[in-house]
Scaffold this active site. Sequence first.
Site, PDB file in Angstrom:
ATOM      1  N   MET A  81      87.751 -43.517 -18.702  1.00 24.71           N
ATOM      2  CA  MET A  81      88.826 -43.111 -17.802  1.00 24.71           C
ATOM      3  C   MET A  81      90.135 -43.846 -18.119  1.00 24.71           C
ATOM      4  O   MET A  81      90.147 -44.806 -18.885  1.00 24.71           O
ATOM      5  CB  MET A  81      88.418 -43.369 -16.353  1.00 24.71           C
ATOM      6  CG  MET A  81      87.201 -42.576 -15.904  1.00 24.71           C
ATOM      7  SD  MET A  81      86.685 -42.942 -14.212  1.00 24.71           S
ATOM      8  CE  MET A  81      88.058 -42.272 -13.279  1.00 24.71           C
ATOM      9  N   HIS A  82      91.213 -43.383 -17.508  1.00 23.53           N
ATOM     10  CA  HIS A  82      92.509 -44.064 -17.420  1.00 23.53           C
ATOM     11  C   HIS A  82      93.343 -44.089 -18.697  1.00 23.53           C
ATOM     12  O   HIS A  82      94.534 -44.393 -18.635  1.00 23.53           O
ATOM     13  CB  HIS A  82      92.338 -45.515 -16.945  1.00 23.53           C
ATOM     14  CG  HIS A  82      91.395 -45.701 -15.809  1.00 23.53           C
ATOM     15  ND1 HIS A  82      91.552 -45.066 -14.601  1.00 23.53           N
ATOM     16  CD2 HIS A  82      90.256 -46.447 -15.706  1.00 23.53           C
ATOM     17  CE1 HIS A  82      90.568 -45.422 -13.786  1.00 23.53           C
ATOM     18  NE2 HIS A  82      89.770 -46.261 -14.435  1.00 23.53           N
ATOM     19  N   ASP A 240      83.688 -40.893 -16.806  1.00 25.81           N
ATOM     20  CA  ASP A 240      82.344 -41.330 -17.174  1.00 25.81           C
ATOM     21  C   ASP A 240      81.507 -41.769 -15.981  1.00 25.81           C
ATOM     22  O   ASP A 240      80.298 -41.476 -15.920  1.00 25.81           O
ATOM     23  CB  ASP A 240      82.392 -42.432 -18.234  1.00 25.81           C
ATOM     24  CG  ASP A 240      83.318 -43.583 -17.875  1.00 25.81           C
ATOM     25  OD1 ASP A 240      83.892 -43.606 -16.764  1.00 25.81           O
ATOM     26  OD2 ASP A 240      83.481 -44.477 -18.733  1.00 25.81           O
TER      27      ASP A 240
END
Length: 494
Positions: A81-82, A240
Amino acid sequence: MNRSVFIGIDLGTSAVKLLLVDQQGTVLNTVSREYPLYFPEPGWSEQDPADWWTAVRAGVRELTAGFDASKVAGIGCSGQMHGLVALDGNDNVIRPAILWNDGRTAEETVWLNTAVGKRKLSDLTANIAFAGFTAPKLLWMQKHEPDKFARIAKIMLPKDYINYMLTGVHACDFSDASGMLLLDVKHRCWSKEMLDICGVKEAQMPKLFESYEVIGTVLPETAAELGLPMTVKVVAGAGDNAAAAVGTGVVGEGGCNISLGTSGTIFISSKNFGVDPHNALHAFCHADGGWHLMDCMLSAASCNKWFCEDILGTSDYAAEQVDVSDDRLGGNRVFFLPYLMGERSPINDTDARGIFVGLSLDTGRTDMVQAVLEGVAFALRDSLEVAKAIGLSIDRSFLCGGGAKSPLWRKILANVLNISLDIPQTEEGPGYGGAMLAMVGTGAYGSVQACADALCHVRETVSPDPEIAARYEAQYRKFRKIYPTMKELFQEIK
């Protein structure tokens, strides 16, 4: 019998893992492909999206070799992520992706939390700023790379780049978008005010979908290259942690999943929107259409990998753990603070670092290996305590991730947390959840809940031992004093 098969993709930090799964949940084949991770400056972490796509392309061809690829009905991608993936007007990558564990945005994070204010951020996005989130990365890029920032036509997350390469569609799901600090999590839409604060327009953002919704089919030329039929549907997929939760059956109300991967997470699902009033836990959308609260520590299984491979010079993790007997649990005089890349929740400190405490001339290799495993467990306990403080009752959880394959680590974690840990029958993590989302998107199952009910089962349960848990309770009280004692020094030695 329906003979359709599905591909689940887990775009991790060190490698991509691909799964071929049939409608009954049987994993027919798995493939893993590694790619480089770059650290151009201390505390920075980057990857080249082209490396991801190269690995996925080769992985898909290897995954379906020996199988009837014409039976592939859907693809579901999960991923780290991110990470900031910035594309120009021709959909070319502008700069290497800045990853979730990158700590360069300390100043931008402080500015967001103080100048904009934590309360306003929470009102707009249900979260406060953390260095790993995407919004601070955009502010950093605007300040330090203004020419590149001005070229941005599309802002994407890592797994969304793979979906774009598969379909030509700029898409993002709500679970992954929640970690950007740009989404109105409660109302499941982009926050115009947050976009304005970061200097970007909604036209630069991908279209939003539920994780199980189909965003398109594989492009004809890509399907031909990968050996797939042009009818393969691609769903939006999930971050995830949300995908891992789906893969263990943690959907609906009140489920819990702990992931012991590169990072470590505690994930609590809910049918209703809710926010931790102290914002120590992230409040995100879930891949099942609901919401969840989540803690994330930046270095979990990666701590064990670092200590074994880089320090001890071995990749035989099990051999290093063989001498840690039950009588040693809860009695180690060595402690390890697992903040190798700084830390996110609950302390939100990019300057924090890993340390060993309590070393002496009689400290041995086994003491330090044990301390690393225990340090990660203690740090996860910190987040469990936050969940308890806001009234959440957690007496058991699913456990997944690479670290969960260690019987010793499972036992340590069950006793440090003092809860029962359910080990799923299928331990394939986010990739399995991605395949399940593809099943829902193609109509093989009517909902994520129905798919989880049919495919997710418990293989075994690891329960705490009252005597060991009591010893770890005393150890945890000591562990909790280490970071506050070191906090000011971390700022001096950064």
